[in-house]
Design a protein around this motif. Structure first.
Motif, PDB file in Angstrom:
ATOM      1  N   ALA A 235       7.631   8.364   4.521  1.00  0.00           N
ATOM      2  CA  ALA A 235       8.307   7.641   3.434  1.00  0.00           C
ATOM      3  C   ALA A 235       7.582   7.819   2.097  1.00  0.00           C
ATOM      4  CB  ALA A 235       8.401   6.163   3.776  1.00  0.00           C
ATOM      5  N   SER A 236       6.266   8.061   2.159  1.00  0.00           N
ATOM      6  CA  SER A 236       5.500   8.135   0.910  1.00  0.00           C
ATOM      7  C   SER A 236       5.822   9.394   0.097  1.00  0.00           C
ATOM      8  CB  SER A 236       3.997   8.062   1.198  1.00  0.00           C
ATOM      9  OG  SER A 236       3.574   9.224   1.864  1.00  0.00           O
ATOM     10  N   TYR A 237       6.473  10.375   0.754  1.00  0.00           N
ATOM     11  CA  TYR A 237       6.807  11.622   0.038  1.00  0.00           C
ATOM     12  C   TYR A 237       8.242  11.632  -0.498  1.00  0.00           C
ATOM     13  CZ  TYR A 237       2.411  13.339   1.919  1.00  0.00           C
ATOM     14  OH  TYR A 237       1.082  13.487   2.212  1.00  0.00           O
ATOM     15  N   GLU A 238       8.963  10.513  -0.352  1.00  0.00           N
ATOM     16  CA  GLU A 238      10.361  10.483  -0.827  1.00  0.00           C
ATOM     17  C   GLU A 238      10.395  10.330  -2.344  1.00  0.00           C
ATOM     18  OE1 GLU A 238      12.233   7.302   1.326  1.00  0.00           O
ATOM     19  OE2 GLU A 238      12.015   8.375   3.237  1.00  0.00           O
ATOM     20  N   GLU A 239      10.730  11.442  -3.001  1.00  0.00           N
ATOM     21  CA  GLU A 239      10.653  11.443  -4.471  1.00  0.00           C
ATOM     22  C   GLU A 239      11.676  10.496  -5.115  1.00  0.00           C
ATOM     23  OE1 GLU A 239      10.256  15.263  -6.335  1.00  0.00           O
ATOM     24  OE2 GLU A 239       9.008  16.024  -4.694  1.00  0.00           O
ATOM     25  N   GLY A 240      12.854  10.395  -4.486  1.00  0.00           N
ATOM     26  CA  GLY A 240      13.884   9.488  -5.033  1.00  0.00           C
ATOM     27  C   GLY A 240      13.393   8.038  -4.994  1.00  0.00           C
ATOM     28  N   SER A 241      12.767   7.662  -3.885  1.00  0.00           N
ATOM     29  CA  SER A 241      12.251   6.280  -3.765  1.00  0.00           C
ATOM     30  C   SER A 241      11.172   6.041  -4.808  1.00  0.00           C
ATOM     31  CB  SER A 241      11.613   6.035  -2.398  1.00  0.00           C
ATOM     32  OG  SER A 241      12.474   6.373  -1.384  1.00  0.00           O
ATOM     33  N   ALA A 242      10.322   7.056  -5.015  1.00  0.00           N
ATOM     34  CA  ALA A 242       9.212   6.902  -5.960  1.00  0.00           C
ATOM     35  C   ALA A 242       9.734   6.738  -7.393  1.00  0.00           C
ATOM     36  CB  ALA A 242       8.291   8.108  -5.868  1.00  0.00           C
ATOM     37  N   ARG A 243      10.774   7.516  -7.717  1.00  0.00           N
ATOM     38  CA  ARG A 243      11.349   7.415  -9.080  1.00  0.00           C
ATOM     39  C   ARG A 243      11.945   6.029  -9.292  1.00  0.00           C
ATOM     40  NH1 ARG A 243      13.070  12.624  -8.392  1.00  0.00           N
ATOM     41  NH2 ARG A 243      15.086  11.954  -7.583  1.00  0.00           N
ATOM     42  N   LYS A 244      12.671   5.541  -8.267  1.00  0.00           N
ATOM     43  CA  LYS A 244      13.316   4.225  -8.376  1.00  0.00           C
ATOM     44  C   LYS A 244      12.242   3.122  -8.452  1.00  0.00           C
ATOM     45  CE  LYS A 244      17.003   1.351  -6.509  1.00  0.00           C
ATOM     46  NZ  LYS A 244      16.327   0.150  -6.944  1.00  0.00           N
ATOM     47  N   LEU A 245      11.203   3.276  -7.643  1.00  0.00           N
ATOM     48  CA  LEU A 245      10.111   2.295  -7.654  1.00  0.00           C
ATOM     49  C   LEU A 245       9.500   2.220  -9.060  1.00  0.00           C
ATOM     50  CD1 LEU A 245       8.204   0.470  -5.859  1.00  0.00           C
ATOM     51  CD2 LEU A 245       6.735   2.483  -5.641  1.00  0.00           C
TER      52      LEU A 245
ATOM     53  N   LYS B 111       0.835  -1.204   0.000  1.00  0.00           N
ATOM     54  CA  LYS B 111       0.000   0.000   0.000  1.00  0.00           C
ATOM     55  C   LYS B 111       0.877   1.265   0.000  1.00  0.00           C
ATOM     56  CE  LYS B 111      -3.944  -2.013  -0.255  1.00  0.00           C
ATOM     57  NZ  LYS B 111      -4.834  -1.822  -1.396  1.00  0.00           N
ATOM     58  N   LEU B 112       2.045   1.181   0.657  1.00  0.00           N
ATOM     59  CA  LEU B 112       2.999   2.298   0.582  1.00  0.00           C
ATOM     60  C   LEU B 112       3.433   2.488  -0.876  1.00  0.00           C
ATOM     61  CD1 LEU B 112       5.059   4.400   1.636  1.00  0.00           C
ATOM     62  CD2 LEU B 112       6.601   2.490   2.169  1.00  0.00           C
ATOM     63  N   CYS B 113       3.716   1.375  -1.554  1.00  0.00           N
ATOM     64  CA  CYS B 113       4.120   1.449  -2.972  1.00  0.00           C
ATOM     65  C   CYS B 113       3.034   2.148  -3.791  1.00  0.00           C
ATOM     66  CB  CYS B 113       4.379   0.057  -3.535  1.00  0.00           C
ATOM     67  SG  CYS B 113       5.837  -0.734  -2.849  1.00  0.00           S
ATOM     68  N   MET B 114       1.770   1.831  -3.497  1.00  0.00           N
ATOM     69  CA  MET B 114       0.664   2.460  -4.257  1.00  0.00           C
ATOM     70  C   MET B 114       0.649   3.980  -4.051  1.00  0.00           C
ATOM     71  SD  MET B 114      -2.699   0.106  -3.865  1.00  0.00           S
ATOM     72  CE  MET B 114      -3.590   0.177  -5.403  1.00  0.00           C
TER      73      MET B 114
ATOM     74  N   ARG C 127       3.240  13.776 -10.382  1.00  0.00           N
ATOM     75  CA  ARG C 127       4.339  14.655 -10.797  1.00  0.00           C
ATOM     76  C   ARG C 127       4.597  14.514 -12.292  1.00  0.00           C
ATOM     77  NH1 ARG C 127       6.233  13.274  -5.503  1.00  0.00           N
ATOM     78  NH2 ARG C 127       7.180  11.350  -6.216  1.00  0.00           N
ATOM     79  N   ARG C 128       4.579  13.276 -12.787  1.00  0.00           N
ATOM     80  CA  ARG C 128       4.859  13.051 -14.215  1.00  0.00           C
ATOM     81  C   ARG C 128       3.749  13.653 -15.084  1.00  0.00           C
ATOM     82  NH1 ARG C 128       8.855   8.214 -15.277  1.00  0.00           N
ATOM     83  NH2 ARG C 128       9.900   8.211 -13.265  1.00  0.00           N
ATOM     84  N   LEU C 129       2.504  13.528 -14.648  1.00  0.00           N
ATOM     85  CA  LEU C 129       1.378  14.089 -15.411  1.00  0.00           C
ATOM     86  C   LEU C 129       1.481  15.609 -15.443  1.00  0.00           C
ATOM     87  CD1 LEU C 129      -1.477  11.782 -14.066  1.00  0.00           C
ATOM     88  CD2 LEU C 129      -0.813  11.998 -16.472  1.00  0.00           C
ATOM     89  N   LYS C 130       1.817  16.189 -14.296  1.00  0.00           N
ATOM     90  CA  LYS C 130       1.923  17.658 -14.241  1.00  0.00           C
ATOM     91  C   LYS C 130       3.048  18.146 -15.134  1.00  0.00           C
ATOM     92  CE  LYS C 130      -0.391  18.590  -9.907  1.00  0.00           C
ATOM     93  NZ  LYS C 130      -0.318  18.245  -8.491  1.00  0.00           N
ATOM     94  N   ARG C 131       4.196  17.444 -15.101  1.00  0.00           N
ATOM     95  CA  ARG C 131       5.335  17.829 -15.950  1.00  0.00           C
ATOM     96  C   ARG C 131       4.968  17.754 -17.424  1.00  0.00           C
ATOM     97  NH1 ARG C 131       8.929  15.157 -12.385  1.00  0.00           N
ATOM     98  NH2 ARG C 131       9.039  13.293 -13.665  1.00  0.00           N
ATOM     99  N   SER C 132       4.119  16.803 -17.786  1.00  0.00           N
ATOM    100  CA  SER C 132       3.725  16.653 -19.198  1.00  0.00           C
ATOM    101  C   SER C 132       2.559  17.569 -19.553  1.00  0.00           C
ATOM    102  CB  SER C 132       3.291  15.218 -19.496  1.00  0.00           C
ATOM    103  OG  SER C 132       4.129  14.316 -18.918  1.00  0.00           O
TER     104      SER C 132
END
Ligand SMILES: NC(=O)c1ccc[n+]([C@@H]2O[C@H](COP(=O)([O-])OP(=O)(O)OC[C@H]3O[C@@H](n4cnc5c(N)ncnc54)[C@H](OP(=O)(O)O)[C@@H]3O)[C@@H](O)[C@H]2O)c1
Length: 322
Positions: free
Chosen positions: A291-301, A185-188, A197-202
């Protein structure tokens, strides 16, 4: 008419949410493992609400099954039998008490079911989501180790996709069934925020939202617990105890109505990147775990998940390519 795809929309929280959406005249695709069971629900929704409802076979834990189901949806859209998707509701979920089980692809089953299958589903269908559409991930308060929910079920571990997929193999340290659930659920939630973030950047106007229905013992989620524990969890005494110790209190009627609103009401159109929680009959915009706000972890995930599902460059959504 708009169409909404909901995984596990034929039972539990998903079914109640499907009824709410159908009552608003929204067409539905109900995706799940047992087409015969889903067909019965789809027929009922058509009879009662006069909507279109498609029963779709999809085992969300199997990458082949997700790919096959997506091909069917694409075909239905191409033939104009259904409209572009107004939303995808990533609702199907499970916890597996006892020893580690693996999916058809050899990945740990909780991670494959709750997270990885939905990751692939969203990648393959994002370009079929209408302008101003929504992707809603049904997560859980158990993802946060600082809360009672997280402490009770099992503290979420590191959101390392490769390690989670291969738990119990190659001498990797295993974690409890509760931790496997909380971590999935953390991964989700990490995925919700990374997609936002990716949608906003695009420059895309699609929203990515995380939703926690709160604890609802009446659904099938606790079916892997021993029978006596399942019966006890449904008593008002157990409800009282969990309330006293601070567990997030969902309710099937309120949480499903809240989820339907998050998915389809205009008032939630600007909620991309948020974590919304149903607690004691109130839907609140709240903070998820640190942990859910760690952008580096999210990118790697995201990158590791793309590799685990074998995402071909041609499958990367055009909407995220620039
Ligand atoms: N109930 C709670 O206390 C609670 C709290 C927080 C979050 N949640 C989340 O809420 C969501 C809905 O759960 P629920 O409480 O409604 O439990 P549920 O009654 O067990 O519903 C789960 C749904 O997921 C489907 N599903 C499970 N594995 C699947 C697979 N491999 N492929 C396709 N579909 C699959 C189930 O289909 P089958 O009928 O085929 O099994 C069912 O429709 C889940 O994501 C859960 O984690 C629940």
């Amino acid at each position: 008419m708009s169409t909404i795809l909901i995984t596990g929309g034929h039972s539990g929280l998903g079914l109640e949410t499907s009824k709410q959406l159908a009552s608003r005249g929204i067409d539905l695709i109900l995706a799940g493992r047992d087409p015969a069971r889903i067909e019965v629900v789809a027929k009922r929704l058509i009879e009662i609400y006069g909507i279109k409802a498609v029963a779709l076979k999809m085992d969300i834990s199997s990458l082949t099954s997700v790919r096959n189901s997506v091909a069917e949806i694409q075909d239905l859209i191409a033939k104009r039998e259904i409209d572009d998707l107004q939303a995808i509701v990533c609702n199907a979920g499970a916890s597996f008490m006892g020893g580690i089980k693996y999916s058809a692809d050899g990945y740990e089953l909780t991670f494959a079911t709750n997270y990885l299958g939905h990751f692939l589903l969203v990648q393959l269908l994002l370009d079929y989501v209408a302008k101003n559409g929504r992707i809603v991930f049904v997560t859980s308060g158990t993802h946060d180790p600082e809360t009672r929910d997280g402490k009770m079920v099992g503290k979420a571990g590191k959101a390392d996709a490769v390690a989670l997929a291969h738990l119990g193999k190659y001498n990797l340290k295993t974690i409890s069934w509760g931790q496997r659930y909380s971590t999935s659920k953390l991964c989700m939630i990490l995925l919700t925020y990374e997609l936002d973030r990716r949608l906003k950047r695009s420059g895309k106007s699609i929203s990515s939202i995380a939703f926690d229905p709160g604890s609802i013992p009446e659904t099938g989620l606790i079916r892997s617990l021993p029978r006596q524990l399942q019966s006890f969890a449904k008593t008002s005494f157990a409800r009282w105890i969990t309330r006293m110790i601070g567990v997030t209190q969902g309710r099937l009627d309120f949480s499903s109505e809240a989820l339907a609103k998050v998915v389809a009401s205009v008032e939630f159109a600007g909620m991309s990147g948020k974590y919304l929680q149903s607690n004691e009959g109130v839907l609140q915009d709240t903070r998820s775990s640190k942990a859910s706000y760690e952008e580096g972890s999210a990118r790697k995930l995201w990158e590791d998940s793309s590799n685990l599902v074998g995402l071909h460059p041609s499958e990367v959504p055009a909407s995220l390519r620039n």
